[in-house]
Design an enzyme around this catalytic site. Structure first.
Site: not given
Ligand SMILES: Cc1cc2nc3c(=O)[nH]c(=O)nc-3n(C[C@H](O)[C@H](O)[C@H](O)COP(=O)(O)O)c2cc1C
Ligand SMILES: Cc1cc2nc3c(=O)[nH]c(=O)nc-3n(C[C@H](O)[C@H](O)[C@H](O)COP(=O)(O)OP(=O)(O)OC[C@H]3O[C@@H](n4cnc5c(N)ncnc54)[C@H](O)[C@@H]3O)c2cc1C
Ligand code: FES
Lengths: 263, 307
Positions: B70-71, B128, B191, B265
């Site tokens: 996403i950035g 990130c 993350n 997710t």
């Molecule tokens: C689309 C997307 C956007 C994310 N944006 C951020 C963010 O802005 N800041 C952050 O600390 N983590 C971000 N993450 C990481 C998530 O907070 C989380 O740490 C990671 O997805 C692992 O958990 P999950 O497997 O349950 O998704 C993002 C993850 C996804 C999938």
């Protein structure tokens, strides 16, 4: 989760619901129409809107797949899909009576043509699914330019014949209609400022059509596709470039003004 | 039955949070359920100025997971405070901001402003994988990480300070300890893991940014291991996440040592996923006669004493 009355559904509200599959049949090689019945009360879909459909029951594939509303009647929703990869391959195997996890209706809808303008629809390939309910809704007023690579990918020609004011067909290999592409046919059709243009199709086609429309000062809208994860505006995954920065296809779209996107 | 947990000064009614970036600013999900059912809502990462994000395509599905690049597209601090924060404040849940800067000074500025705005928690995203400057770089070196956290610590008074660690840190235990020593009141992990995908026919990467972060069930074993290791290394609470799809997954993280968990997710797969986890944990506790969720934290039974 099912609310007790229609009035209790806030305007624009999206529902996550189970849907009973009524029918899933092949209309052309690798192209199917699936009809489902929502098991909870949902908003009726408008032309241009879409649903996120769960195509499996386990963790693979994980994400739901977006499909446009192709038609709807008496609470039943129809989608028309083309088998592309692992998700649609699973969808192909779904049988009547099974329940799918669905989210929708999502996104915005096609606007009606402004007074005094003639609606012209330019569609490519499977994207006919998106504009089909619009053409139907416009009740014989829309001119339709519909193209694909080959006749194998052309669907619903007879139905379109019945609901379009005029139907122009073309294929790249000449197996159906003229051997031409949609932008060329649109040029030949005489696209002009008296028309209101609806565009839906592959990115390359949309780009060429948008260029032609800009040259001819034609107003209209384009429906876009992007990979989607959430479908509701939370992940920022489906961004498309616009003159004012990135916008979400699932939320601000999928229908955008022709000059409102940078393709 | 007690489901409440404490994370620093923060008291959460239950241990379930949302993972930053997977829940927007809460608005989209409020259509589906009362956000007050959650322990905390962690919002999309914010930077000082609005960020455009990366070109499309930004997401790609992988086996049992997804890649995202996403950035950090976000509205920036000013709009966040004005337009987004009041919304989440309507709900009886803790509001946690996730912040990203490209210099320590930017982190400090952001944290101070958010603290003054009354956020319940501030999570520093030092992990990130999708932005070229800042972010993950801070987690690669424990000295840099400690110095960054120390500076932010001095600026934050009321909010609970959480540091989100990168799974790419060369030594996760050392990174967690560095954060704790510098004054973090909790660490969160993991993350996303840096990854990539390609289109063989076109011989091109599928993501506009070439590489992206892997999330979802595919990363759960890695996340569980890292949460287990971090929980053994620090005495501040650990917030665990990575592939949590349901209450069972969440309980596994709690047994591994997480005092709270975040659902990421899974929100995309099922919009009610986070509240479903809350309900699942409650019914698990009822079924097993567990009086206090805190009794489960770190309760994994391990025979090998070296682990
Ligand atoms: C689309 C997307 C956007 C994310 N944006 C951020 C963010 O802005 N800041 C952050 O600390 N983590 C971000 N993450 C990481 C998530 O907070 C989380 O740490 C990671 O997805 C692992 O958990 P999950 O497997 O349950 O998704 C993002 C993850 C996804 C999938
Ligand atoms: C708003 C919207 C509405 C759509 N409506 C329809 C519809 O009515 N009928 C229909 O047949 N298809 C529609 N699509 C495309 C459809 O979502 C994809 O074809 C489908 O997700 C592919 O899933 P898969 O698992 O089979 O493919 P995968 O195995 O994931 O990928 C196979 C190939 O399909 C393509 N693909 C994957 N996802 C998308 C996507 N989101 N958009 C475009 N191409 C994709 C990729 O190029 C990939 O190479 C729509 C897409 C969007 C965003
Ligand atoms: S698909 Fe998540 S924001 Fe559009």
């Amino acid at each position: 989760m099912s609310p007790s009355s229609r009035a209790s559904i806030p305007r624009g509200a999206v529902r996550s619901f189970g849907a009973r599959v009524l029918d899933n049949s092949e209309v052309k090689k690798d192209t199917y129409v699936l009809r489902f019945f929502p098991l909870a009360e949902t908003l009726p879909p408008r032309p241009g809107q879409f649903y996120m459909v769960g195509v499996g029951t386990g963790l693979e594939p994980l994400l739901k797949r977006p499909f446009c509303m192709f038609d709807h009647e008496e609470g039943r929703v129809h989608i028309l899909y083309r088998v592309r990869g692992r998700g649609t391959e699973l969808l192909r195997r779904v049988r009547p009576g099974e329940t799918l996890a669905v989210l929708g209706p999502l996104g915005n809808a096609y606007p009606l043509p402004p007074r005094g303008k003639t609606p012209v629809v330019a569609a490519g390939g499977t994207a006919i699914a998106s504009v089909f309910p619009l053409i139907k809704h416009l009740k014989g007023k829309a001119a339709v330019i519909y193209g694909a690579r080959t006749v194998e990918e052309m669907v619903m020609m007879e139905e379109l014949e019945g609901i379009a004011r005029r139907l122009v067909l073309c294929t790249e290999d000449g197996t159906c209609g003229s051997a031409a592409m949609v932008p060329g046919m649109l040029d030949e059709f005489g696209l002009g400022p008296e028309h209101f243009l609806y565009v839906c199709g592959p990115r390359g086609m949309a780009r060429a059509v948008l260029r032609l429309a800009a040259e001819r000062s034609v107003k209209g809208v384009v429906s876009l596709e992007e990979f989607m994860a959430c479908g509701i505006g939370a992940c920022m995954g489906c961004a498309v470039r616009t003159p004012g920065g990135y916008r979400r296809v699932c939320k601000e779209g999928p229908v955008f003004k022709l000059d409102g996107v940078v393709l | 039955m007690n489901t409440a947990v404490s994370i620093g000064k923060l008291r959460l009614k239950n241990p379930v949070m949302t993972a930053s970036g997977t829940f927007g600013y809460g608005e989209e999900y409020a259509e589906f359920y009362d956000l007050g059912r959650l322990g905390a809502v962690v919002m999309k990462g914010i930077s000082l100025r609005p960020m455009q994000g990366n070109p499309a395509p930004r997401i790609w599905e992988t086996p049992c997971g997804m890649l995202n690049a996403i950035g950090l597209q976000n509205v920036g601090l000013k709009s966040f405070l004005k337009e987004k924060l009041p919304f989440i404040r309507q709900f009886d849940t803790a509001a946690v901001a996730n912040v990203l800067g490209s210099t320590p000074a930017e982190y400090v500025k952001l944290a101070r402003a958010l603290d003054e705005a009354g956020l319940d928690g501030i999570e520093l995203n030092v992990s990130c994988p999708n932005v070229s400057r800042g972010g993950m770089a801070f987690c690669a070196n424990t000295r840099m990480l400690g110095s960054l956290v120390g500076k932010v610590r001095a600026a934050v008074k009321g909010a609970t300070l959480i540091v989100k660690l990168s799974p790419s840190a060369p030594d996760i235990k050392a990174a967690a300890r560095a954060a704790e020593d510098a004054g973090a009141e909790a660490v969160s992990l993991i993350n996303t893991l840096p990854g990539m995908a390609m289109d063989l026919e076109k011989r091109r990467p599928v993501l506009g940014n070439v590489v992206g972060g892997l999330s979802g069930p595919a990363i759960k074993p890695v996340a569980l291991r890292m949460v287990w290791e971090a929980a053994g290394a620090v005495s501040v609470p650990v917030i665990g996440m990575g592939g949590i799809m349901n209450a069972r997954d969440a309980l596994e993280f709690i047994l591994a040592g997480a005092r709270a968990v975040a659902v990421g997710t899974a929100n995309f797969v099922t919009p009610t996923a986070a509240v479903d986890v809350v309900e699942g944990i409650e019914s698990y506790m009822r079924d097993k006669g567990i009086e206090d969720i805190n009794d489960l934290v770190g309760g994994l039974l391990v025979d090998n004493p070296d682990h």
